[in-house]
Write an enzyme that holds these catalytic residues in place. Structure first.
Site, PDB file in Angstrom:
ATOM      1  N   SER A 602       0.837  -1.181   0.000  1.00 46.91           N
ATOM      2  CA  SER A 602       0.000   0.000   0.000  1.00 46.91           C
ATOM      3  C   SER A 602       0.886   1.250   0.000  1.00 46.91           C
ATOM      4  O   SER A 602       1.663   1.450  -0.922  1.00 46.91           O
ATOM      5  CB  SER A 602      -0.943  -0.056   1.196  1.00 46.91           C
ATOM      6  OG  SER A 602      -2.086   0.691   0.969  1.00 46.91           O
ATOM      7  N   ASP A 687      -9.850  -3.160  -5.733  1.00 46.78           N
ATOM      8  CA  ASP A 687      -9.207  -2.355  -4.700  1.00 46.78           C
ATOM      9  C   ASP A 687      -9.814  -0.955  -4.668  1.00 46.78           C
ATOM     10  O   ASP A 687      -9.850  -0.259  -5.689  1.00 46.78           O
ATOM     11  CB  ASP A 687      -7.706  -2.270  -4.984  1.00 46.78           C
ATOM     12  CG  ASP A 687      -6.913  -1.806  -3.780  1.00 46.78           C
ATOM     13  OD1 ASP A 687      -7.466  -1.053  -2.958  1.00 46.78           O
ATOM     14  OD2 ASP A 687      -5.737  -2.191  -3.660  1.00 46.78           O
ATOM     15  N   HIS A 722      -8.382  -4.397  -1.581  1.00 48.09           N
ATOM     16  CA  HIS A 722      -7.121  -3.962  -0.984  1.00 48.09           C
ATOM     17  C   HIS A 722      -6.562  -4.969   0.022  1.00 48.09           C
ATOM     18  O   HIS A 722      -5.356  -5.071   0.191  1.00 48.09           O
ATOM     19  CB  HIS A 722      -7.345  -2.618  -0.294  1.00 48.09           C
ATOM     20  CG  HIS A 722      -6.097  -1.841  -0.051  1.00 48.09           C
ATOM     21  ND1 HIS A 722      -5.268  -1.422  -1.067  1.00 48.09           N
ATOM     22  CD2 HIS A 722      -5.527  -1.384   1.089  1.00 48.09           C
ATOM     23  CE1 HIS A 722      -4.253  -0.744  -0.569  1.00 48.09           C
ATOM     24  NE2 HIS A 722      -4.384  -0.713   0.732  1.00 48.09           N
TER      25      HIS A 722
END
Length: 757
Positions: A602, A687, A722
């Protein structure tokens, strides 16, 4: 960008609601715990980019992407379709912008992602047996049946249960008098049936214990729908609320549910609604709408249960509005209007408001007032060498979670005598945090503890006697703590600042300067990446790997100042810290200089992208999980989910100076004609934090520009977002893939003979 995907070696830790952790909606973050108006306007940038995208899409339908796939072992080659973007007199050409498909339905894009998956599978096929071995090891360490430490709330005992071979939790309760056996509230395994993705965002039971509301995501995009069940009927009703953040709170009447809606385009949580149980959802009432796109909206219940707290937070300021939980039809009141640069986090107990804030100092203190419009009295003044991270309120005790020199501490203070006690911890580096303590009329405090060599543990601390009881420790089959060594060292970065590094390795396999080493980093949003036990990581340690967690600036590891030194204009410090720590670890012989690997996810994926641009020669292989790598283009486009809320973290590139600052480190914009490490890049098609096209474009451009024969692999999970796979066993497949990639590189003569030097 934003929210601690949860299948990394160190799991990102978040608090229970956005009022206590403003970062949980960010582009670099993972999943948080838990009225209709025109959607936020897109600026001229968005219109221009979307027009170009639409025109590009019409061209794509008349052309075929060049995959250069004479055989499966040849990498896909994405076609180049120049897309021009000019801002502040600076023109950038993005040849792979066409990979953006907001609806995720463009056949050419989908086929390209599948071709990348096929290539990745083919290249990693020699390690299939290794991957299966790793999975079986990891699964074998887990309890097939497991349950949480029960807790008591409002007349019931609650627990979470896992059954043999099942991925998802079962939530249960029974009366405190044990008059009945355990009752199933929610069976995640039953609810998951028929869905390729399933995740429970949270649930809440009415104060009269008659009904439950639950938030569920069946796509992986963190768009939760809310379902209801009346315990007397014992069945779920068909009245479902769609498009929410998953943040839900019952009023005290047991009939009024408050929930937060997301904007359908940007996914910002910005509207608060109330729903009357048993009525149609189109009758729901909008209670509040936040129009400033930099702010995230969330709700929680005060410790007193008298207020529903409406938290409105950005990364640098906050505001609360109060709803009377006993009169849910009342209008919300502003507690203290937002001020730029001032953060505060609120609770209410025994007719007093308690406020954790930085309003008089860059660091946080704790304040008290008995009414909305009265001055705040200082309870705990800000301390230069200690950060106040959290607090809990009890009838007889005030409990503080603080941080000093990178380590958390827990302190209790007697309200009457002012006497203090400190919880003691033994490991050189560890994670400790306040647990779930829902009932204040007790002397028993729960807290969580873990370290690189101590499995996750829940303790109960008697604040009256000082006695400690172990309630639950993660069982790890075959694990012997004595076999492993953990250390905490400090390295000096290029500007003279000392950066902490947490290390762990298997004692019998450690040989100075000869071990492979995996170095992990994050460094954003003020999130503390504390040393946390990872059972899957043992599969690397038992094969001779050293694991190093670098606490780079930008995280909250050394407190608020540490965060400020790694954000906005100071962001380059995060990258320098990681690179300098890598060099120091090798110089101090914690690893073999030819066997250095790195990982980040991330916002930590942005860290990886910047590091391999700046110092690619240091690393043999890198894993970038859902990486935020196209920072400049994303931050220029307010139509992309959550972009506007990120301005306080990265800056708003509408400002020329900020534009060039972000451009100076944005991984996608700084790819060079140079040798790069071997890369495994992962993403999820759905995501919501970092859109899939960022890593897809990054891989395509890297493959075009890199020199040498390094592998660049992209793995897109077509059914997740995600956080990757949500089930407790399913997520092990992701970790096994990552670790097999590292081990194959480390034994490349057997697995990748054509890559051997």
């Amino acid at each position: 960008m934003a929210v601690l995907r949860l299948n990394y070696p160190l799991i990102l830790r978040y608090r229970n609601n956005l009022s206590k952790n403003k970062a949980t909606e960010g582009k670099g973050m993972s999943q948080h715990k838990t009225v209709l108006s025109p959607k936020p306007k897109a600026g001229a940038l968005t219109k221009k980019m979307m027009l170009g995208f639409l025109l590009g899409s019409s061209l794509l339908s008349n052309s075929v992407t060049s995959f250069a796939m004479e055989e499966n072992r040849m990498p896909p080659i994405a076609k180049k379709q120049p897309y021009e973007m000019t801002f502040h007199g600076d023109t950038r050409i993005d040849n792979y912008y066409w990979l953006r498909d907001d609806k995720r339905q463009n056949n050419e894009v989908i086929n390209y992602l599948k071709a990348e998956n096929n290539y990745t599978n083919e290249m990693l096929k020699p390690g299939q047996e290794l991957r299966e071995t790793l999975y079986n090891e990891m699964a074998g360490r887990m309890n097939k049946e497991d349950q949480s430490a029960p807790y008591t709330y409002n007349g019931y005992i609650y627990r979470t249960v896992y059954e043999t071979g099942k991925d998802f939790p079962i939530y249960q309760r029974k009366p405190v008098d044990n008059s009945t056996d355990w009752q199933v509230l929610v069976d995640g395994n039953e609810r998951a049936k028929g869905h390729t993705f399933y995740q429970i965002g949270g649930f809440t039971v009415t104060r009269d214990n008659k009904r439950i509301a639950i938030a569920e995501d069946t796509q992986g995009r963190r768009n939760f729908h809310i379902s209801f069940k009346d315990f007397a009927a014992n069945e779920w009703n068909n009245n479902i609320i769609e498009n929410t953040s998953g943040n839900i709170v019952w009023a005290n009447d047991g009939n009024t549910l408050f929930y937060v809606r997301r904007d359908p385009q940007t996914l910002l949580p910005y509207q608060l609604f109330s729903h009357q149980y048993g009525t149609k959802t189109n009758q729901d009432k909008m209670v509040y709408q936040e129009n400033d796109e930099r702010f995230y909206l969330s709700i929680s219940k005060s410790t007193s249960l008298d207020y529903i707290l409406i938290s409105i937070t950005s990364y640098s300021s906050s505001e609360y509005r109060l709803l009377d939980a006993n009169n849910p039809q009342s209008e919300p009141q502003i507690f203290s209007a937002r001020q730029e640069g001032r953060e505060y986090y609120l609770d209410h107990f025994r007719d007093q408001f308690y406020i954790r804030s930085n309003y008089e100092h860059p660091l946080f203190g704790l304040y008290q007032t008995d009414a909305i419009n009265k001055p705040w009295k200082t309870l705990i003044a800000p301390q230069e060498n200690s950060d106040l991270e959290d607090f809990a309120l009890f009838n007889h005790w005030l409990v503080l979670q603080e941080r000093s020199k990178g380590l958390a501490s827990i302190r209790q203070i007697d309200w009457q005598t002012k006497q203090e006690k400190q919880v003691k911890f033994d490991d050189p580096a560890y994670m400790a945090s306040l647990g779930y303590n829902p009932e204040p009329n007790t002397d028993l405090l729960r807290y969580s503890y873990s370290s690189l060599t101590t499995p996750s543990t829940v303790f109960q601390w008697n604040m009256q006697t000082g006695e400690r009881d172990l309630l639950k420790q993660q069982e790890v089959k075959g694990f012997n703590q004595e076999n492993y060594e953990s250390q905490r060292i400090w390295i000096k970065a290029r500007d003279g600042i000392e950066v902490p590094v947490s290390l762990v390795y298997r004692k019998s396999l450690f040989k100075k300067g000869q071990n492979p080493i995996l170095i992990y980093g994050y460094g954003a949003y003020g999130v503390s990446m504390d040393p946390y036990f990872s059972s899957p990581l043992l599969s690397l340690l038992d094969r001779g790997f050293v694991y190093a967690l670098v606490h780079v600036r930008g995280g909250g590891d050394l407190g608020q100042n540490w965060y400020l030194q790694g954000k906005l204009e100071n962001k380059m410090n995060s990258f320098h810290d990681f690179i300098d720590a890598t060099k120091a670890l090798i110089a101090d012989e914690y690893g073999d200089s030819q066997r250095v690997y790195a990982e980040g996810g991330s916002a930590g994926g942005l860290l990886m992208g910047a590091v391999v641009n700046q110092a690619p020669e240091l690393y043999r292989g890198v894993i970038a999980k859902v990486p935020f790598v196209d920072a400049l283009t994303t931050m220029l486009d307010p139509s992309i989910p959550l972009t506007t809320g990120e301005y306080d973290e990265w800056g708003n590139p509408d400002n020329k100076d900020i534009y060039y600052r972000i451009k100076s480190y944005s991984p996608y914009d700084n790819i060079k004609h140079q040798r790069y490490p071997h890369l495994l890049v992962t993403t999820g098609l759905h995501d919501s934090q970092v859109q899939y096209w960022e890593p897809a474009k990054w891989v395509a451009k890297l493959r075009e520009m890199k020199q040498g024969n390094s592998l660049v692999l992209l793995e897109t999970n077509m059914d997740t977002g995600h956080g990757g796979k949500p089930g407790r066993f399913s997520r092990l497949n992701d970790i096994a893939l990552d670790y097999s990639f590292l081990l194959m590189l480390d034994d490349d003569k057997n697995y990748f003979p054509h890559l051997s030097d």
